[in-house]
Design a protein around this motif. Structure first.
Motif, PDB file in Angstrom:
ATOM      1  N   THR A  86      -1.849 -39.188 -40.774  1.00  0.00           N
ATOM      2  CA  THR A  86      -1.468 -37.948 -40.482  1.00  0.00           C
ATOM      3  C   THR A  86      -1.888 -36.722 -41.498  1.00  0.00           C
ATOM      4  O   THR A  86      -1.615 -37.036 -42.938  1.00  0.00           O
ATOM      5  CB  THR A  86       0.209 -38.169 -40.274  1.00  0.00           C
ATOM      6  N   LYS A 108      -2.874 -45.959 -40.266  1.00  0.00           N
ATOM      7  CA  LYS A 108      -2.323 -44.542 -39.770  1.00  0.00           C
ATOM      8  C   LYS A 108      -2.882 -43.492 -40.508  1.00  0.00           C
ATOM      9  O   LYS A 108      -2.474 -43.613 -41.589  1.00  0.00           O
ATOM     10  CB  LYS A 108      -0.888 -44.798 -39.537  1.00  0.00           C
ATOM     11  N   PRO A 145      -2.859 -49.391 -34.667  1.00  0.00           N
ATOM     12  CA  PRO A 145      -1.648 -50.409 -34.958  1.00  0.00           C
ATOM     13  C   PRO A 145      -2.566 -51.708 -34.882  1.00  0.00           C
ATOM     14  O   PRO A 145      -3.219 -51.920 -33.940  1.00  0.00           O
ATOM     15  CB  PRO A 145      -0.832 -50.259 -33.960  1.00  0.00           C
ATOM     16  N   THR A 177      -4.197 -47.984 -29.700  1.00  0.00           N
ATOM     17  CA  THR A 177      -5.052 -46.983 -30.511  1.00  0.00           C
ATOM     18  C   THR A 177      -4.579 -45.641 -30.014  1.00  0.00           C
ATOM     19  O   THR A 177      -4.533 -45.575 -28.825  1.00  0.00           O
ATOM     20  CB  THR A 177      -6.457 -47.113 -30.766  1.00  0.00           C
ATOM     21  N   THR A 194      -2.628 -36.929 -36.056  1.00  0.00           N
ATOM     22  CA  THR A 194      -2.469 -38.394 -36.278  1.00  0.00           C
ATOM     23  C   THR A 194      -3.437 -39.119 -35.481  1.00  0.00           C
ATOM     24  O   THR A 194      -3.803 -39.087 -34.474  1.00  0.00           O
ATOM     25  CB  THR A 194      -0.875 -38.385 -35.660  1.00  0.00           C
ATOM     26  N   SER A 236      -3.809 -43.244 -35.145  1.00  0.00           N
ATOM     27  CA  SER A 236      -3.067 -44.650 -35.221  1.00  0.00           C
ATOM     28  C   SER A 236      -3.946 -45.706 -34.699  1.00  0.00           C
ATOM     29  O   SER A 236      -4.348 -45.667 -33.561  1.00  0.00           O
ATOM     30  CB  SER A 236      -1.797 -44.260 -34.676  1.00  0.00           C
TER      31      SER A 236
END
Length: 718
Positions: free
Chosen positions: A578, A576, A572, A532, A568, A570
């Motif tokens: 942005t 996500k 994963p 992350t 941003t 994230s």
């Protein structure tokens, strides 16, 4: 224990009255057929070789495995029984109960045959015969690419035929007296039918048809026919038959060269509108060819007969077509590019009159980096320019030449320093403009600056932290953006984190940023051990004097620019986010853009929200706000839904929306879609479109999308 022996097409050994274990010295060893088995015996009187238990016979690239194999030297045959598997060099695998073959495994008779072609296509038959080492003929056969199992004993589709012939040389499968069944129900019959086997990647024939409907062209169907011309080229002819607009013929031609490619795609239809020409249609041409190892010629040509054609027939939603024809060279120390550009506007006439749209001939750009260092840094030279022509408005040109230099240092304390400078000269010309006087003018662009960065890294218990403050000081000459300088390539300015530290925020060369200014910002990023991460950037531009060259909506007017931020998040592989924003000291946002994506438990969601403040000088007289949602959900391993939604938040109206339902298995794919365009223009009214696309595995080359999931569970298949 396993024994290895060599089989002969004619075995000459002394006659033995009874069956006994095989003496390997009795059999010649210089023949190409090999056998492996748990037990091998030889009957000298009948000249029969009998092998039992995990038997494997090899002849070149062909293999035969069975529970028992009997080689009869007098008859010249091999008889195999029990869990028989025959593998051929082309990848075809035959499963059977009993087989009688010649010693080379090329010809013979197979009973209870089940053939697997290229690990995808299955053919089962009562009896099969292999002829001339080329043809596999199956009698009373059933063929399908669908898996069957206890939970789904009936394939989605199958072909029942009196005889099926697989030609391994031409890689074609022929059917005689063929019945087509869907879920066990016969829907069609043909006396003869053929198609390429699954190993063929390109073959002449029909591709998957599409069924369409629209409020504009009515009901329609596309029936593509794919033609293989040679190993380097092919073509696709697609009749597009509609109830309201008649026949539209689509065509595609593709050619591949050793040093490039060329693609043509277009359509044509008769026109019954007296205000247009005899035909309507469009043409797209894409190509590239390396004239030498470093010089490349290219083409990207797009044209339509009229403004509404592409939207009426759902070819494209674009409102402007761009055609480029040029040549370029890219090398390690530089590049050059020369091209011509043509624009075709498809917008409504009040917004963009055709006579005001320019064409560029030529447009060029080059850059050359000096291989050796100069004063410890890198020196490079640039040149660019264009000549623009309009039918009913201004003609203009520009030629620019520039030299730039930069040098980097890293201090013992980790500071990253960069100094840079450039000097440019521009020559402009204009004719027929009410704003810019006719004639030529010259502009000089001196610039010098420096940059300092201090990247740092810190390790905590479960993450790495990166922090980088950045500051630039730049001084550029002034007076180069006056009324005598036309502006063709720098009309639209977007200020965000990607160009915060650029020397100029203008996208082209017609405008540049003058005066003394500083670009200041800081970057932060945290990357956890589990993958992350969070990253953030914030920055400003400060000027000694306000620059009137920028418009209000850009956020760059005044002595202090709007604040640029970019965030941003994230996580994963699931999530996500942005967000990019531009706001002033009172937190009045001139732009805010959020992009969100989610992929979890079979569900996907992608969304974007864009808010833009009005900027009359850049062609946006009103505030703009738009929401876009796209997503899908896997209902089962075979069923999935998807959809999209686009809304104008200022007007409160939907721009476009649609959805699709898909059913996909190992042997068939069905897509049902519907969408509506809610916007109205002078050329095309709002309309609803629907489509049905059916993909049947192994029937049409050029339309394969991998092997989708089977209806059968792993437990059922095993």
């Amino acid at each position: 224990m396993a024994l290895t022996a060599v089989l002969a097409s004619a075995v000459a050994v002394p006659t033995v009255a009874q069956q006994r274990p095989l003496d390997l010295t009795e059999i010649p060893r210089d023949l190409p057929v090999a056998l492996i088995a748990d037990d091998v015996r030889y009957e000298a009187e009948s000249e029969r070789l009998i092998a039992r238990g995990n038997v494997e016979v090899f002849y070149g690239e062909r293999t035969l495995t069975a529970d028992e194999i009997v080689y009869d030297a007098q008859a010249g045959t091999i008889t195999a029984t029990g869990d028989l598997i025959l593998r051929n060099p082309d990848g075809t695998t035959v499963y059977a109960d009993i087989a009688t073959l010649d010693p080379e495994l090329r010809n013979g008779l197979v009973q209870g045959a089940r053939t697997l072609i290229s690990s995808q296509f299955r053919v089962a038959s009562v009896e099969a015969r292999r002829v001339e080492s080329r043809y596999n003929t199956l009698y009373r056969a059933v063929a399908s690419a669908c898996e069957v199992c206890e939970e789904h004993p009936t394939p989605i589709w199958q072909i029942r035929a009196e005889r099926v012939i697989h030609d391994e040389q031409t890689r074609q499968i022929h059917y005689e007296n063929a019945y087509f069944d869907v879920f066990g129900v016969t829907v069609a019959w043909l006396p003869y039918f053929r198609h390429p086997d699954p190993s063929v990647e390109r073959a002449t024939g029909f591709l998957s048809p599409r069924l369409l409907s629209s409020e504009i062209f009515g009901y329609g169907t596309k029936i593509p026919y794919f033609v293989v011309i040679d190993d380097q080229s092919d073509a696709t002819i697609t009749p597009f038959i509609t109830t309201n607009q008649g026949l539209i013929m689509e065509g595609e031609y593709r050619r591949r060269f050793a040093r490039g490619y060329l693609d043509f795609y277009g359509s044509i239809t008769p026109d019954d509108d007296e205000f247009l020409d005899v035909f309507r249609g469009h043409l797209d041409v894409f190509g590239s060819y390396f004239l030498t190892d470093t010089i490349q010629a290219y083409a990207d040509i797009n044209a339509a007969s009229d403004d509404s054609y592409l939207r009426e027939f759902d070819f494209s939603e674009t409102d402007r077509l761009t055609s480029v024809l040029g040549v370029a060279s890219f090398r390690p120390n530089g590049f050059w590019e020369l091209n011509g550009v043509r624009f075709q506007s498809l917008r409504d006439a009040p917004d963009e009159l055709p006579g005001l749209v320019p064409n560029a001939l030529p447009e060029f750009e080059m850059r050359q980096i000096v291989p050796q260092t100069v004063a410890g840094g890198t020196l490079a030279f640039d040149a660019s320019g264009y000549a623009l022509f309009r039918n009913n408005s201004t003609n203009s040109f520009r030629f620019s030449a520039e030299a730039d230099w930069e040098r980097d240092w890293i201090t013992p304390r980790g500071l990253v320093l960069r100094s840079f400078g450039e000097f440019g000269v521009d020559l402009f010309g204009s004719e027929g403009d009410d704003v810019v006087p006719d004639g030529t003018s010259t502009r000089f662009r001196p610039l010098i600056g420096g940059e300092v960065r201090y990247p740092t890294a810190l390790r905590t218990a479960n993450a790495m932290h990166y922090l980088e403050p950045i500051a630039q000081l730049i001084f550029a000459g002034s007076g180069g953006n006056g009324p005598g300088i036309p502006n063709e390539d720098s009309l639209l300015v977007e200020f965000d984190e990607t160009n915060l530290f650029d020397i100029s925020r203008f996208p082209g060369e017609d405008r540049f940023e003058p005066g003394f200014r500083s670009n200041v910002g800081v970057r932060y990023e945290r990357v956890a051990d589990n993958g992350t991460s969070i990253s953030f950037l914030v920055g400003n531009v400060f000027r000694v004097d306000a620059d009137p060259v920028f418009t209000e909506g850009t956020g760059l007017t005044g002595t202090t620019s709007d604040v640029v931020t970019a965030l941003t998040l994230s996580f994963p592989p699931y999530f996500k986010l942005t967000n990019r924003a531009l706001f002033d000291e009172t937190f009045n946002f001139s732009r805010n853009e959020a992009i969100f994506s989610l992929d979890y438990a079979g569900a996907t969601l992608n969304s974007s929200l864009v808010l833009l403040e009005e900027d009359t000088a850049q062609g946006a007289p009103e505030d703009r706000a738009e929401l876009l949602l796209q997503g899908g959900y896997e209902l089962t391993p075979n069923w999935a839904i998807s959809g999209f939604f686009r809304q104008d938040l200022v007007e409160g109206s939907v721009v476009r929306a649609g959805g699709a339902l898909s059913y996909t298995t190992d042997c068939v794919g069905i897509d049902v879609s519907v969408s509506r365009r809610f916007t109205t223009s002078l050329n095309v009214a709002p309309s609803t479109s629907a489509g049905l696309n059916i993909r049947v595995a192994e029937f049409s080359t050029g339309d394969r999308r991998g092997r989708p999931r089977s209806r059968c569970s792993k437990l059922a298949r095993n």
